[in-house]
Design an enzyme around this catalytic site. Structure first.
Site, PDB file in Angstrom:
ATOM      1  N   LYS A   1      11.071   4.762  -3.741  1.00 29.35           N
ATOM      2  CA  LYS A   1      10.112   5.866  -3.630  1.00 29.35           C
ATOM      3  C   LYS A   1      10.359   6.552  -2.300  1.00 29.35           C
ATOM      4  CE  LYS A   1       6.295   4.389  -6.481  1.00 29.35           C
ATOM      5  NZ  LYS A   1       5.505   3.182  -6.299  1.00 29.35           N
TER       6      LYS A   1
ATOM      7  N   HIS B   1       6.421   8.903   1.994  1.00 29.92           N
ATOM      8  CA  HIS B   1       5.523  10.054   2.033  1.00 29.92           C
ATOM      9  C   HIS B   1       4.318   9.829   2.933  1.00 29.92           C
ATOM     10  CE1 HIS B   1       2.601   8.134  -0.551  1.00 29.92           C
ATOM     11  NE2 HIS B   1       3.554   7.830  -1.417  1.00 29.92           N
TER      12      HIS B   1
ATOM     13  N   HIS C   1       2.060   6.768   3.683  1.00 25.74           N
ATOM     14  CA  HIS C   1       2.454   5.641   4.537  1.00 25.74           C
ATOM     15  C   HIS C   1       2.529   6.018   6.016  1.00 25.74           C
ATOM     16  CE1 HIS C   1       3.581   3.564   0.783  1.00 25.74           C
ATOM     17  NE2 HIS C   1       3.344   2.482   1.485  1.00 25.74           N
TER      18      HIS C   1
HETATM   19  N1  ARG Z   1       3.756  -1.943  -0.227  1.00 27.46           N
HETATM   20  C1  ARG Z   1       2.335  -1.958  -0.236  1.00 27.46           C
HETATM   21  C2  ARG Z   1       1.802  -0.560  -0.523  1.00 27.46           C
HETATM   22  O1  ARG Z   1       2.495   0.400  -0.333  1.00 27.46           O
HETATM   23  C3  ARG Z   1       1.744  -2.419   1.061  1.00 27.46           C
HETATM   24  C4  ARG Z   1       2.064  -3.836   1.426  1.00 27.46           C
HETATM   25  C5  ARG Z   1       1.186  -4.339   2.502  1.00 27.46           C
HETATM   26  N2  ARG Z   1       1.511  -5.670   2.952  1.00 27.46           N
HETATM   27  C6  ARG Z   1       1.249  -6.793   2.308  1.00 27.46           C
HETATM   28  N3  ARG Z   1       1.614  -7.934   2.853  1.00 27.46           N
HETATM   29  N4  ARG Z   1       0.625  -6.810   1.158  1.00 27.46           N
HETATM   30  O2  ARG Z   1       0.675  -0.437  -0.924  1.00 27.46           O
END
Ligand code: ARG
Length: 588
Positions: free
Chosen positions: A130, A133, A136
């Site tokens: 992805k 964007h 994040h």
């Molecule tokens: N990749 C996930 C998202 O974009 C966030 C991950 C956060 N970290 C974790 N250990 N769950 O929503």
């Protein structure tokens, strides 16, 4: 240099002198207040706090204490009803504050509080295949700022990008690639090409359901470690990371680890076994869960009916891995508040497993991001990509420089620092839990298929203002300090601090003196905006001081004092900016 404790000591000494028989257990100095109006003094001691113990009316206590205080070199005490108001000896205050800061200017605000302690920080944590964007942006800059703040306070930091690199979508993507993609196009088109493939998969699978099976089969092959599947999967990951890395480089954000979800593939079974052994796993509608009804939470899903693991299973394995590997004293997860329940569940399960360090896991949540009042949606095009966003901000900054200071050297580099600064600052300006709405321009365009669409572009005009409460404003103030310092003649005179006794100089000194508290507080609360606010207030106070005083005074001793204050301001502003992730150009 801590006036609060100096005055607190003064109060305690006076109490002992005026009321030798009184029994006061607590450190009463802690009751000091900052009066709402500075004219009422620098600190006020509320005497009613003692009236019960002393069985005496507050105004009388104030009077007796005032008589007992005799340290004109430090502060003057004045009774005001039930309050004892303290006015610093301004010259002394200026001398002490500047001596403290200038003995190691770049260290002002730092401490050893975190020495020997480790903090793990999970932030940014983007999803593979992805495009990076705006959704994040907050986690990336909040996490980066916290990393810098903790480090400044002596902590050992481990920054982790917990990549979203697991899920059935990767099987589908490989399937799509196999049918309609080719290496060169993906290499060239990057993440956008992968997205196109994925979208095409969705469309084609509607007509040909066997594709879904094929996609699942590819995912199974990744899970089973099939070399071909793994190779394509890792390549997808590399392509995504290469794109993301460009953004990270511009933002000056870096990670110690990119161990994402897939990293825990072989680390979940032991966790599942452990949950079983500890009698925590229950079957519910075919799935395996940890019951959390006692805690008034829905059950935490560990294994699906088909035996597949879940997001939470990976986070359990990750938390344990981090403790085993880094022995953290604290483990932060900088993730939007939508995942609040998820983290409460995960932390609670860890606690139930008997891990005492579960209490050291903290969800550092933040608010929602919207664009011109609309919720983000990739599908509806309500999205802004970070590389576009940064490039636009830099471009606008460049235009402003061309207009304001066309002869500036290193224009390109400074435009980058200002543009990026505007973006980061606007994200770290308010309490992290507050939702952020970025003002947007909607630009109509026609896509490849001839469909009219709208592109969202963030409007950076306001954030790039050199006069408002913006990153560029604070950076500009720092550059102004540097310019004064460049113009200051070699100082030989002993500073005359009577030149810093006016209200504006004193206010600036006070804010500089309180900066360490702001940093410590930001760390305590995991709240970078406290540093943003402190450094902005300092910039505002410096500008007031600058306009009200002739810094380059013709009296060398006064000049020396004002230059010292300017030097301290420059150093503290630079530190403050760097703690929130901004650079501090010396010329703008
Ligand atoms: N990749 C996930 C998202 O974009 C966030 C991950 C956060 N970290 C974790 N250990 N769950 O929503």
């Amino acid at each position: 240099m801590d006036m609060r404790s100096t005055i607190a000591e003064l109060v305690e000494k006076a109490i002992r002198k005026a009321f030798p028989d009184a029994e006061l257990q607590e450190s009463v100095g802690g009751f000091l207040e900052v009066p709402p109006d500075r004219k009422m003094g620098d600190f006020a001691f509320p005497c009613f706090r003692l009236s019960k113990t002393l069985k005496m009316a507050p105004p009388l206590i104030a009077q007796r204490l005032a008589e007992a205080i005799d340290e004109p070199g430090t502060a003057k005490a004045v009774c005001a009803g039930g309050y004892l108001n303290f006015f610093f000896n301004r010259e002394n205050f200026a001398r002490e504050t500047l001596a403290a800061i200038l003995s190691a200017p770049e260290k002002w605000g730092s401490s050893n509080e975190g020495l020997g302690k480790t903090v793990c920080m999970d932030y940014s944590s983007i999803n593979i295949a992805k495009r990076f964007h705006i959704g994040h942006l907050s986690t990336t800059v909040i996490g980066n700022s916290l990393m810098r703040i903790y480090r400044f306070l002596g902590w050992n930091t481990v920054s982790i990008n917990h990549l979203g690199d697991w899920g059935t979508q990767f099987g589908k993507m490989i399937c799509a690639y196999k049918h309609w993609g080719d290496k060169e196009t993906v290499e060239k088109g990057g993440v956008d090409e992968m997205t196109r493939l994925y979208v095409r998969f969705g469309v084609e699978a509607r007509n040909d359901p066997s594709l879904e099976d094929e996609g699942r089969a590819w995912f199974k092959r990744i899970e089973d470690g099939d070399p071909e599947a793994l190779e394509i999967f890792h390549w997808f990951k590399d392509v995504t990371l290469k794109d993301a890395m460009r953004v990270y480089d511009i933002l000056d954000v870096h990670f110690d680890s990119y161990a994402g979800e897939s990293f825990y593939n072989d680390k979940m079974q032991p966790v599942i076994d452990e949950l079983k052994a500890k009698n925590l796993l229950q079957q519910s509608e075919g799935a395996w869960v940890v019951d959390l009804s006692e805690d008034k939470m829905p059950p935490c899903l560990i294994l699906k009916q088909d035996g597949a693991t879940l997001y939470a299973t990976r986070d359990l394995a990750a938390a344990i891995y981090r403790q085993d590997t880094y022995h953290f004293n604290k483990s932060l997860y900088v993730v939007a508040y939508q995942q609040d329940l998820h983290f409460r569940q995960v932390f609670r399960v860890l606690e139930k497993m008997g891990y005492p360090w579960a209490k050291d896991c903290v969800h550092v949540s933040f608010g929602m991001v919207s664009l011109g009042g609309e919720a983000l949606s990739t599908r509806d095009g309500v999205i802004v990509y970070l590389d576009d966003l940064l490039n636009q901000a830099i471009q606008k900054a460049r235009a402003i420089i061309e207009e304001k200071s066309p002869n500036l050297e290193q224009k390109e580099e400074i435009a980058r620092q200002i543009g990026v600064g505007a973006v980061i600052y606007s994200t770290l300006q308010n309490n992290r839990i507050k939702d952020i709405d970025y003002p947007c321009d909607k630009i109509p365009y026609v896509d490849e298929d001839g469909t009219p669409r709208v592109k969202y572009e963030i409007n950076w005009e306001k954030a790039l203002n050199f006069d408002g409460e913006t990153g560029p404003y604070v950076q500009y103030t720092h550059a102004r300090c540097c310019s004064v310092l460049r113009k200051a003649p070699e100082i030989l005179a002993e500073p005359d601090y009577s030149g810093l006794c006016d209200d504006d100089s004193q206010y600036l000194l006070r804010l500089l003196g309180m900066f360490p508290e702001a940093v410590a507080d930001a760390c305590d609360k995991d709240e970078p905006s406290l540093v943003t606010r402190a450094v902005t207030e300092i910039a505002k106070a410096f500008n007031k001081f600058y306009y009200e005083n002739r810094i380059l005074d013709d009296q060398p001793a006064v000049l020396a004092a004002r230059v010292a204050l300017t030097r301290a301001s420059a150093a503290v502003i630079k530190t403050g900016l760097s703690l929130i992730g901004l650079e501090a150009p010396e010329r703008m």
